[in-house]
Design an enzyme around this catalytic site. Structure first.
Site, PDB file in Angstrom:
ATOM      1  N   HIS A 145       0.605  -1.309   0.231  1.00 22.73           N
ATOM      2  CA  HIS A 145       0.012   0.037   0.615  1.00 22.73           C
ATOM      3  C   HIS A 145       0.634   1.312  -0.225  1.00 22.73           C
ATOM      4  CE1 HIS A 145       0.382   1.268   4.302  1.00 22.73           C
ATOM      5  NE2 HIS A 145       0.250   0.237   4.442  1.00 22.73           N
TER       6      HIS A 145
ATOM      7  N   ASP B 158      -0.720   4.436   0.899  1.00 19.23           N
ATOM      8  CA  ASP B 158      -0.876   5.252   2.088  1.00 19.23           C
ATOM      9  C   ASP B 158       0.068   5.294   2.840  1.00 19.23           C
ATOM     10  OD1 ASP B 158      -2.241   2.967   2.357  1.00 19.23           O
ATOM     11  OD2 ASP B 158      -3.399   4.185   3.564  1.00 19.23           O
TER      12      ASP B 158
ATOM     13  N   ASP C 243       6.679   1.426   6.615  1.00 16.07           N
ATOM     14  CA  ASP C 243       4.849   1.331   6.039  1.00 16.07           C
ATOM     15  C   ASP C 243       4.166   2.386   5.319  1.00 16.07           C
ATOM     16  OD1 ASP C 243       2.649  -0.276   6.793  1.00 16.07           O
ATOM     17  OD2 ASP C 243       2.700   0.323   8.340  1.00 16.07           O
TER      18      ASP C 243
ATOM     19  N   GLU D 299      -5.004   1.440   2.796  1.00 14.77           N
ATOM     20  CA  GLU D 299      -4.929   0.489   4.270  1.00 14.77           C
ATOM     21  C   GLU D 299      -5.003   1.002   5.495  1.00 14.77           C
ATOM     22  OE1 GLU D 299      -3.025  -2.323   6.949  1.00 14.77           O
ATOM     23  OE2 GLU D 299      -1.987  -0.128   6.360  1.00 14.77           O
ATOM     24  N   GLU D 300      -4.018   2.231   5.766  1.00 15.95           N
ATOM     25  CA  GLU D 300      -4.124   2.401   7.284  1.00 15.95           C
ATOM     26  C   GLU D 300      -5.340   3.240   7.463  1.00 15.95           C
ATOM     27  OE1 GLU D 300      -1.882   2.448   8.651  1.00 15.95           O
ATOM     28  OE2 GLU D 300      -0.008   1.796   7.438  1.00 15.95           O
TER      29      GLU D 300
ATOM     30  N   HIS E 161       4.086   4.149  11.935  1.00 13.65           N
ATOM     31  CA  HIS E 161       3.396   4.551  13.162  1.00 13.65           C
ATOM     32  C   HIS E 161       3.373   5.222  13.735  1.00 13.65           C
ATOM     33  CE1 HIS E 161      -0.093   1.201  11.193  1.00 13.65           C
ATOM     34  NE2 HIS E 161       0.311   1.678  10.553  1.00 13.65           N
TER      35      HIS E 161
END
Length: 483
Positions: A119, A121, A152, A187-188, A454
């Site tokens: 992903h 995003d 990520d 996805e996030e 994150h």
């Protein structure tokens, strides 16, 4: 063995030939500077997919990814596509999900098709003051690249791009392996249009093997194939006790305020050891004994403060891989600066639970709802809203794809690949299993214990990045040789 000889399994050995492996390794080695530079350009795009952020950045990120995939020369089609958030068909007035990239090439001569997922995003940056360098200005310090999305999952995106590029350089553009690449854009933010995207593009996405590059490794020297993921349940919990705020001096001590009720209610979710105490939330009791992890290593990786003890019981990794959790990740209440001497009428929190493999997320949610309503103190009113669930995942490692993936990892890293569980969740994998029940799903990744996905100061270890690219390129070359 020549490039055209057959192995005992009946597949061509071209992908295993020393010549092909040497070309793959050389291509990855020479391509790493470009891959890092291209990853850095992606990191500079603040592609936060949450609704409060500018969607133009996600669109720009999708366009950049599409150009990278076109540049490999491997694909017959590269498109940017969107699917509706709800409902199976696109029509007037529907809300579409964020832009995703879909690239495809058809398999030839009986070769399998591989779907590569990542992903583009990213999470919001959070408080910029907690970053040592600007979150969207990629910065190399030592052997790590820092920036939001550096690991990520824009590194997952670039691992796919770079491995396909190495495959083309080693075998030429006319190889037989079928490829589909799906780079998601939300996805996030819960993959809200994911199921509809699969339904609308099922033919293009159909594959024998699905590689999900969105997990981590044991450490910077040891590759991992993720074989279990916990599910998730999240919702907003609002606790109310009063019709309006009241003076704490005049009514305190007799009128229960919402904060008191909330704190008492939340305290019932765990026992004295910190284990989840919600009847009906189950552990994965059939899980294999996890590898040993010392408390000292855990304390360092989890950043525990001096004197703070781990919670739960059993082996530390089993607590993170095979047991449920309940965490409060946000709270709506007056700030300390704005606090007044009043009894609060309502308080809301965001509750995030992880569900052990083997238990449906819907069952865990039902258990949580029963518990909260049964344990509400002082007759407090309970409201649950904004519910989101995702099922856990267990990999069948008996298939040939898992065997080939672990072999490629071992050859690329120079160390035996390890099967691991992960405490986090990738809920959309349940959608992949439902749409493509015959596909073998491999969960890989480019992260390590110091990645801090994150969190502020997210980073990618560049050695891990290189080895992850090489492992995937070797896997693709070997699958291209498989009849």
């Amino acid at each position: 063995m020549t490039d055209t000889q057959q192995t005992p399994s009946g597949r061509s050995a071209a992908g295993d030939s020393p010549e092909v492996e040497e070309r793959i390794r050389a291509s990855v080695e020479t391509g790493i500077p470009s891959a890092i530079a291209e990853l850095s350009r992606l990191v500079r795009i603040p592609s936060v997919s949450w609704t409060a952020y500018d969607p133009a950045n996600v669109r720009a990120s999708a366009e950049a990814v599409a150009e990278l995939l076109r540049g490999t020369g491997a694909f017959e089609s590269v498109e940017i596509k969107q699917a509706p958030i709800s409902g199976p068909s696109t029509g007037a007035g529907e809300t579409l999900g964020q832009p995703a990239v879909l690239a495809t090439r058809a398999a030839k001569n009986g070769r399998p098709t591989v779907l590569l997922y990542a992903h583009h995003d990213v999470q919001p940056q959070g408080d910029a003051e907690n970053w040592d360098t600007p979150p969207f200005e990629p910065t190399v310090r030592g052997d790590r690249l820092y920036g939001r999305g550096a690991a990520d999952d824009k590194a997952g995106v670039m691992a796919h791009v770079a491995s396909v590029r190495a495959l083309v350089e080693a075998l030429g553009p006319d190889f037989d392996l079928g490829l589909a690449v799906f780079i998601e854009g939300e996805e996030e933010f819960g993959s809200r249009s994911f199921a509809n995207f699969l339904e609308q593009n099922k033919t293009a996405l159909a594959a024998d093997v699905i590689v999900v590059a969105d997990s981590d490794n044991v450490d910077i020297d040891t590759p991992a194939l993720t074989v279990s993921l916990r599910g998730n349940v999240t919702f907003k919990l609002t606790v109310s006790t009063l019709e309006h705020a009241s003076h704490s001096g005049m009514y305190g001590g007799a009128a229960p305020d919402a904060m008191l009720a909330l704190v008492a209610l939340l305290a019932t979710l765990h026992d004295e050891n910190g284990s989840v105490a919600v009847e009906g939330m189950r552990s994965h009791d059939d899980a294999a004994e996890p590898p040993a992890l010392s408390e000292e290593q855990f304390r360092e990786e989890a950043a525990l403060l001096p004197g703070v003890t781990p919670i739960g019981t059993g082996p530390i990794l089993s607590r993170m891989w095979s047991q449920p959790t309940v965490t409060i990740t946000g709270i709506d209440a007056p700030s300390v600066v704005d606090a007044s001497n009043t009894l609060l009428p309502s308080v809301a929190v965001r509750l995030s639970a992880r569900v052990a493999p083997g238990q449906p997320a819907s069952e865990a949610y039902a258990a949580l709802e029963r518990h909260l309503r049964a344990h509400a103190p002082f007759g407090a009113h309970i409201e649950i809203s904004d519910v989101d669930t995702g099922d856990a995942f267990l990999v069948d490692t008996a298939g040939w794809a898992a065997t080939e993936a672990k072999r490629a990892m071992t050859d690329a890293w120079g160390r035996e690949a390890v099967e691991t569980g992960v405490g986090g969740s990738i809920p959309f994998i349940a959608d992949l299993v439902r749409e493509f029940p015959e596909a073998q799903i491999l969960v890989t990744g480019v992260e390590d214990p110091d990645t801090r996905a994150h969190s502020p100061n997210e980073s990618l270890h560049l050695g891990v990045f290189k080895r992850a690219i090489l492992a995937e390129a070797l896997l693709l070359a070997r699958l291209d040789a498989r009849n």
